[in-house]
Design an enzyme around this catalytic site. Structure first.
Site, PDB file in Angstrom:
ATOM      1  N   LYS A 173       1.168  -1.068   0.012  1.00 42.20           N
ATOM      2  CA  LYS A 173       0.052  -0.086   0.135  1.00 42.20           C
ATOM      3  C   LYS A 173       0.803   1.254  -0.067  1.00 42.20           C
ATOM      4  O   LYS A 173       1.793   1.600   1.050  1.00 42.20           O
ATOM      5  CB  LYS A 173      -0.940  -0.006   1.199  1.00 42.20           C
TER       6      LYS A 173
ATOM      7  N   LYS B  31      -2.192  -1.523  -3.999  1.00 41.71           N
ATOM      8  CA  LYS B  31      -3.028  -0.290  -4.035  1.00 41.71           C
ATOM      9  C   LYS B  31      -2.197   0.909  -3.724  1.00 41.71           C
ATOM     10  O   LYS B  31      -1.252   0.944  -3.245  1.00 41.71           O
ATOM     11  CB  LYS B  31      -3.914  -0.274  -2.673  1.00 41.71           C
TER      12      LYS B  31
HETATM   13  C1  PBG Z   1      -7.223   3.213   5.631  1.00 42.97           C
HETATM   14  C2  PBG Z   1      -7.577   3.391   4.219  1.00 42.97           C
HETATM   15  C3  PBG Z   1      -7.384   4.393   3.078  1.00 42.97           C
HETATM   16  C4  PBG Z   1      -8.062   3.766   1.957  1.00 42.97           C
HETATM   17  C5  PBG Z   1      -8.559   2.483   2.172  1.00 42.97           C
HETATM   18  N1  PBG Z   1      -8.141   2.071   3.470  1.00 42.97           N
HETATM   19  C6  PBG Z   1      -6.976   5.709   3.186  1.00 42.97           C
HETATM   20  C7  PBG Z   1      -5.660   5.882   3.613  1.00 42.97           C
HETATM   21  O1  PBG Z   1      -4.567   5.030   3.738  1.00 42.97           O
HETATM   22  O2  PBG Z   1      -5.200   7.074   3.915  1.00 42.97           O
HETATM   23  C8  PBG Z   1      -8.092   4.402   0.667  1.00 42.97           C
HETATM   24  C9  PBG Z   1      -8.722   4.018  -0.584  1.00 42.97           C
HETATM   25  C10 PBG Z   1      -9.174   5.001  -1.584  1.00 42.97           C
HETATM   26  O3  PBG Z   1      -8.584   5.911  -1.726  1.00 42.97           O
HETATM   27  O4  PBG Z   1     -10.276   4.555  -2.306  1.00 42.97           O
HETATM   28  N2  PBG Z   1      -8.249   2.830   6.336  1.00 42.97           N
END
Ligand code: PBG
Length: 326
Positions: free
Chosen positions: A197, A251
């Protein structure tokens, strides 16, 4: 004048030929719909930066999930917007917290007709907006956070989550969650690990959707990855699988198709990719201006993510693409 003997265009002449030789097909079965559930609202609230996506009420999410079942979308992933945030994010593991309540409703409504996934993180629940608890100097405390993730996992599984999806990028989170689930008798609960991520600006609209502002204008670069790295992702994926991840995720998706392909080549477990909020909003904004055909671009983007090697795609386009694919 000599004529070409090799003519790839022969195979593109008719729609039926093109269908016959298609190498990748995007299926409704590949899709997971992300849904936001907000506590203490009576009517769904629009999200300005995510046109077409809403914060659901407890009642409206039930209707939406019924619609997704009817469209044959196989899974949803739930994100909570609690009425109350605090320093430790304690609403995240409250048995009556917003996501646990929604999970129980949905389990009653649809049972195993659809896969109920729960995002497992603290940022929607902490008043400082970080994905873990903070040390006195304001750093995210990895190991103290693991104990809280373990509580959230058990609360979500107790409420009916078939899959928990840790997204906080803490070291050891998959192992801690697996141990907690097993200890509570939830040996069948699946872990979908957000393994690779990246710290990207593409999560902006999501943070509007869950009402998260990181304290002091901070960022997540001390726990999420540098978007231009790839070897680090393979290391994260290997560690997560060793700790018990059943599925792994990359992601965002589009800027990381090479990472998806590298992960697919390396592991045997299902690989998921998240087409994130900013990726969705870019399509919607350009389409609203009449600059691109949004429906066509949606299919191209998700098709490319599939071609790169994703078995599963989390996308805000799930319902409309399911309608398009019929
Ligand atoms: C954190 C989380 C995020 C997303 C999914 N889970 C945001 C982050 O890491 O700040 C982002 C998903 C998206 O942008 O569609 N709980």
């Amino acid at each position: 004048m000599s004529f070409p003997t090799q003519r790839p265009r022969r195979l593109r002449r008719t729609a039926a030929l093109r269908r016959l030789v298609a190498e990748t097909s995007l299926r409704v079965d590949d899709l997971v719909a992300p849904l936001f559930v907000r506590e203490d609202i009576d009517n769904p609230q629009p999200i300005a930066s995510l046109p077409g996506v809403v914060q659901h009420s407890r009642a409206s999410v039930r209707k939406e999930v019924r619609r997704l079942v009817d469209l044959c979308v196989p899974a949803v992933i739930l994100f909570g917007v609690p009425a109350r945030k605090d320093a430790t994010g304690s609403e995240a593991w409250n048995p009556d917290g917003v996501i646990q309540a929604a999970l129980r409703d949905l389990r009653d409504d649809v049972g195993d007709e659809l896969v109920l996934m729960a995002d497992l993180c603290l940022d929607e629940y902490t008043d400082h907006g970080h994905c873990g608890v903070l040390t006195p100097t304001g750093a995210v405390d990895n190991d103290a956070t693991l104990e809280l993730y373990a509580r959230i996992a058990v609360a979500q599984a107790d409420a009916g989550a078939a899959v928990v999806a840790p997204s906080g990028m803490m070291d050891g989170q998959v192992g801690a969650i697996r141990a907690a689930l097993d200890g509570a008798g939830h040996t069948d609960t699946v872990i979908l690990a957000y393994s690779a991520k990246y710290a990207t600006a593409l999560y902006g609209p999501f943070r509007d959707a869950v009402d998260v502002k990181i304290v002091g204008g901070g960022d997540r670069r001390a726990y999420q990855q540098n978007p231009t790295n790839v070897r680090e992702s393979l290391r994260e994926v290997r560690l997560d699988i060793d700790e018990g991840a059943d599925m792994v995720m990359v992601k965002p998706a589009l800027a990381h198709l090479d990472v998806i392909a590298a992960v697919r080549a390396e592991v045997d477990v299902p690989v998921a990719a998240y087409h994130v909020s900013g990726e969705y909003s870019m399509i919607k904004a350009a389409a609203a201006n009449g600059w691109i055909d949004g429906d066509a671009v949606a299919l191209e983007h998700l098709g490319a993510i599939k071609r790169a090697g994703a078995d599963i795609i989390l996308t805000y386009l799930a319902a409309e693409v399911a309608e398009q694919l019929g």
